[in-house]
Design a protein around this motif. Sequence first.
Motif, PDB file in Angstrom:
ATOM      1  N   SER A 235       0.865  -1.281   0.198  1.00 21.37           N
ATOM      2  CA  SER A 235       0.039   0.117  -0.081  1.00 21.37           C
ATOM      3  C   SER A 235       0.892   1.235   0.004  1.00 21.37           C
ATOM      4  N   PRO A 236       2.030   1.479   0.655  1.00 18.38           N
ATOM      5  CA  PRO A 236       2.775   2.561   0.716  1.00 18.38           C
ATOM      6  C   PRO A 236       3.007   2.983  -1.018  1.00 18.38           C
ATOM      7  N   ARG A 237       3.714   2.069  -1.859  1.00 15.99           N
ATOM      8  CA  ARG A 237       4.034   2.213  -2.843  1.00 15.99           C
ATOM      9  C   ARG A 237       2.688   2.601  -3.916  1.00 15.99           C
ATOM     10  N   PHE A 238       1.505   1.942  -3.548  1.00 17.01           N
ATOM     11  CA  PHE A 238       0.377   2.094  -4.523  1.00 17.01           C
ATOM     12  C   PHE A 238      -0.054   3.341  -4.065  1.00 17.01           C
ATOM     13  N   GLY A 239      -0.074   3.820  -2.689  1.00 12.99           N
ATOM     14  CA  GLY A 239      -0.702   5.022  -2.286  1.00 12.99           C
ATOM     15  C   GLY A 239       0.146   6.427  -2.920  1.00 12.99           C
ATOM     16  N   VAL A 240       1.412   6.127  -2.841  1.00 11.45           N
ATOM     17  CA  VAL A 240       2.275   7.205  -3.523  1.00 11.45           C
ATOM     18  C   VAL A 240       2.093   7.539  -5.217  1.00 11.45           C
ATOM     19  N   LEU A 241       2.262   6.214  -5.600  1.00  9.69           N
ATOM     20  CA  LEU A 241       2.175   6.281  -7.251  1.00  9.69           C
ATOM     21  C   LEU A 241       0.782   6.664  -7.774  1.00  9.69           C
ATOM     22  N   ARG A 242      -0.349   6.211  -6.924  1.00  5.93           N
ATOM     23  CA  ARG A 242      -1.672   6.711  -7.425  1.00  5.93           C
ATOM     24  C   ARG A 242      -1.741   8.258  -7.324  1.00  5.93           C
ATOM     25  N   ARG A 243      -1.473   8.797  -6.047  1.00  7.01           N
ATOM     26  CA  ARG A 243      -1.350  10.213  -5.941  1.00  7.01           C
ATOM     27  C   ARG A 243      -0.524  10.883  -7.107  1.00  7.01           C
ATOM     28  N   LEU A 244       0.524  10.322  -7.348  1.00 11.17           N
ATOM     29  CA  LEU A 244       1.437  11.150  -8.435  1.00 11.17           C
ATOM     30  C   LEU A 244       0.891  11.140  -9.710  1.00 11.17           C
ATOM     31  N   LEU A 245       0.105   9.800 -10.075  1.00  5.14           N
ATOM     32  CA  LEU A 245      -0.454   9.635 -11.457  1.00  5.14           C
ATOM     33  C   LEU A 245      -1.835  10.282 -11.865  1.00  5.14           C
ATOM     34  N   GLU A 246      -2.612  10.072 -10.600  1.00  6.81           N
ATOM     35  CA  GLU A 246      -4.065  10.418 -10.839  1.00  6.81           C
ATOM     36  C   GLU A 246      -4.659  11.745 -10.243  1.00  6.81           C
ATOM     37  N   GLN A 266      12.308   5.905  -1.904  1.00  6.94           N
ATOM     38  CA  GLN A 266      12.281   5.307  -3.311  1.00  6.94           C
ATOM     39  C   GLN A 266      11.883   6.510  -4.453  1.00  6.94           C
ATOM     40  N   ARG A 267      12.233   7.632  -3.983  1.00 10.30           N
ATOM     41  CA  ARG A 267      11.850   8.988  -5.038  1.00 10.30           C
ATOM     42  C   ARG A 267      12.458   8.823  -6.372  1.00 10.30           C
ATOM     43  N   ARG A 268      13.440   8.683  -6.360  1.00 13.80           N
ATOM     44  CA  ARG A 268      14.233   8.576  -7.954  1.00 13.80           C
ATOM     45  C   ARG A 268      13.546   7.316  -8.572  1.00 13.80           C
ATOM     46  N   ARG A 269      13.456   6.167  -8.072  1.00 19.90           N
ATOM     47  CA  ARG A 269      12.760   5.041  -8.780  1.00 19.90           C
ATOM     48  C   ARG A 269      11.303   5.461  -8.941  1.00 19.90           C
ATOM     49  N   LEU A 270      10.585   5.881  -8.294  1.00 14.74           N
ATOM     50  CA  LEU A 270       9.104   6.236  -8.413  1.00 14.74           C
ATOM     51  C   LEU A 270       8.830   7.320  -9.568  1.00 14.74           C
ATOM     52  N   LEU A 271       9.580   8.335  -9.636  1.00 18.94           N
ATOM     53  CA  LEU A 271       9.621   9.680 -10.484  1.00 18.94           C
ATOM     54  C   LEU A 271      10.175   8.912 -12.023  1.00 18.94           C
ATOM     55  N   SER A 272      10.969   8.052 -11.875  1.00 20.12           N
ATOM     56  CA  SER A 272      11.571   7.432 -13.260  1.00 20.12           C
ATOM     57  C   SER A 272      10.511   6.477 -13.664  1.00 20.12           C
ATOM     58  N   TRP A 273       9.717   5.713 -12.915  1.00 21.70           N
ATOM     59  CA  TRP A 273       8.615   4.849 -13.593  1.00 21.70           C
ATOM     60  C   TRP A 273       7.365   5.817 -14.077  1.00 21.70           C
ATOM     61  N   CYS A 274       7.104   7.097 -13.428  1.00 18.71           N
ATOM     62  CA  CYS A 274       6.336   7.838 -13.828  1.00 18.71           C
ATOM     63  C   CYS A 274       6.482   8.401 -15.273  1.00 18.71           C
ATOM     64  N   GLU A 275       7.574   8.708 -15.166  1.00 21.13           N
ATOM     65  CA  GLU A 275       8.261   9.160 -16.776  1.00 21.13           C
ATOM     66  C   GLU A 275       8.029   8.018 -17.622  1.00 21.13           C
ATOM     67  N   GLU A 276       8.751   6.890 -17.109  1.00 24.25           N
ATOM     68  CA  GLU A 276       8.560   5.904 -18.083  1.00 24.25           C
ATOM     69  C   GLU A 276       7.093   5.611 -18.739  1.00 24.25           C
ATOM     70  N   LEU A 291       3.142  15.900 -11.552  1.00 14.74           N
ATOM     71  CA  LEU A 291       3.567  15.496 -13.055  1.00 14.74           C
ATOM     72  C   LEU A 291       3.136  16.603 -13.895  1.00 14.74           C
ATOM     73  N   VAL A 292       3.664  17.159 -14.663  1.00 14.78           N
ATOM     74  CA  VAL A 292       3.226  17.984 -15.654  1.00 14.78           C
ATOM     75  C   VAL A 292       2.990  17.565 -17.024  1.00 14.78           C
ATOM     76  N   VAL A 293       1.804  17.657 -17.522  1.00 14.63           N
ATOM     77  CA  VAL A 293       1.544  17.121 -18.880  1.00 14.63           C
ATOM     78  C   VAL A 293       1.933  17.882 -19.953  1.00 14.63           C
ATOM     79  N   THR A 294       2.194  17.112 -21.144  1.00 16.55           N
ATOM     80  CA  THR A 294       2.686  17.634 -22.159  1.00 16.55           C
ATOM     81  C   THR A 294       1.682  18.279 -23.145  1.00 16.55           C
TER      82      THR A 294
END
Length: 410
Positions: A235-246, A266-276, A291-294
């Motif tokens: 849940s920590p991973r899910f909670g952070v990534l969901r907030r970042l993406l959603e 895990q900031r670097r890995r999470l942000l790398s995932w988001c960009e990927e 996350l700034v959309v294009t």
Amino acid sequence: MGGQLDRRAGCQIGSAENRGRRLRDAGLDVRNAASVTSDLQQAFVGLLQCSVVTRDACPQLWPLVFAHRSTLADWFVNRLGYRLLLTESAARLYRLPTDAKVHAPRPTDMPGRRALILAVLTAAAAEDAEDVTSTQELSDRVRVLTDREQTGVTPYDPDRYTERVLFVRGLQVLVDLGGLRPLGVATTDQNDDWARQRNKVGDAFDVRRELLLRMIDPVSLNAALDSAGGQEAESPRFGVLRRLLELPVCYFADLSDDERAYLTNQRRRLLSWCEEMTGWTAEERAEGIALVVTEDKHTDLPFPRLRAADFCTLLILDELLGDIGTGKPFGRDRIELAADDIADRYPTAMTAGTTVQGAMAAGALETLAALDLLRPAETPGEFHLTPAAARYRGPAVQETTDRSDGGTDD
């Protein structure tokens, strides 16, 4: 010896040609890899925007989703804790809750409770209908269904215009979920005519029973009803990534202690995932990460749009920022005061939608809340601005257009 030199030179020339060919091939591989990455990102973002993607309704997005289904499923399941189900003609994304929460923006055009009830009843009626049905047939079936005492809902009365409008709204929910596929012309025009009793049949639909049955996923339902849904370990991973993406911004203050610690480590890995996964750029501030959309198409609510209501909201927000600032509570009366001031300053720019008493303030409140620029405060009836609201400070009005001729708000 001359011949030997010639042969060596020939070998060297040949090697140079081969290297050039390999470099050209490598350039092609890079372009292919970039294309694959772009397709993957389009498919991923497309599923976030439209949780049901079908071959018929999404002819451009569906091939990308189907081609990259394995990678997409891995991303959604292992990185976000979501559930992606695919058939030969449809993909359905279920946002499984963690700790009974789903971090996703509330739709700005969310149907009312009655429309949702009629949508569920229509889905049940459509399961027993023919493969091709119509608005009128489904309406008749729902009327019969609600007349039964065991149904337990207020009977549906198709003789009332308001009920027919709500029924059409419920139909659109099923269309959006892929359970009903309109045949022929656009469903909105036909069903609007049916609601006004100008069309006795309405639209025609192809019934997609498989998608009707997948409207409610058992795993999603169990997770929603039982907070112990088996996802606590991640849940920590899910909670952070969901907030970042959603969400517009992932605020550090909104995170639990476990989520904050996970993001720190895990900031670097999470942000790398988001960009990927999206191709979007992470903007890091003291309060959080966005996350700034294009492109505007990647947001469900662009702001400000070229319409008077949005610019009025922007000016109201600027007044609130200047007089109150972020994080400090204020009442609805302060929003109404700002709206009255703007109406006095720019009378020729007002439209029918902004001159009605209280309409400008109500519209601004709704828009700012949907953008998460404004939140309810601890005291009931009060609000406060979030840190991201400061990005909209200081808009300049370059020109106003006289709208006293009663033009539209667009």
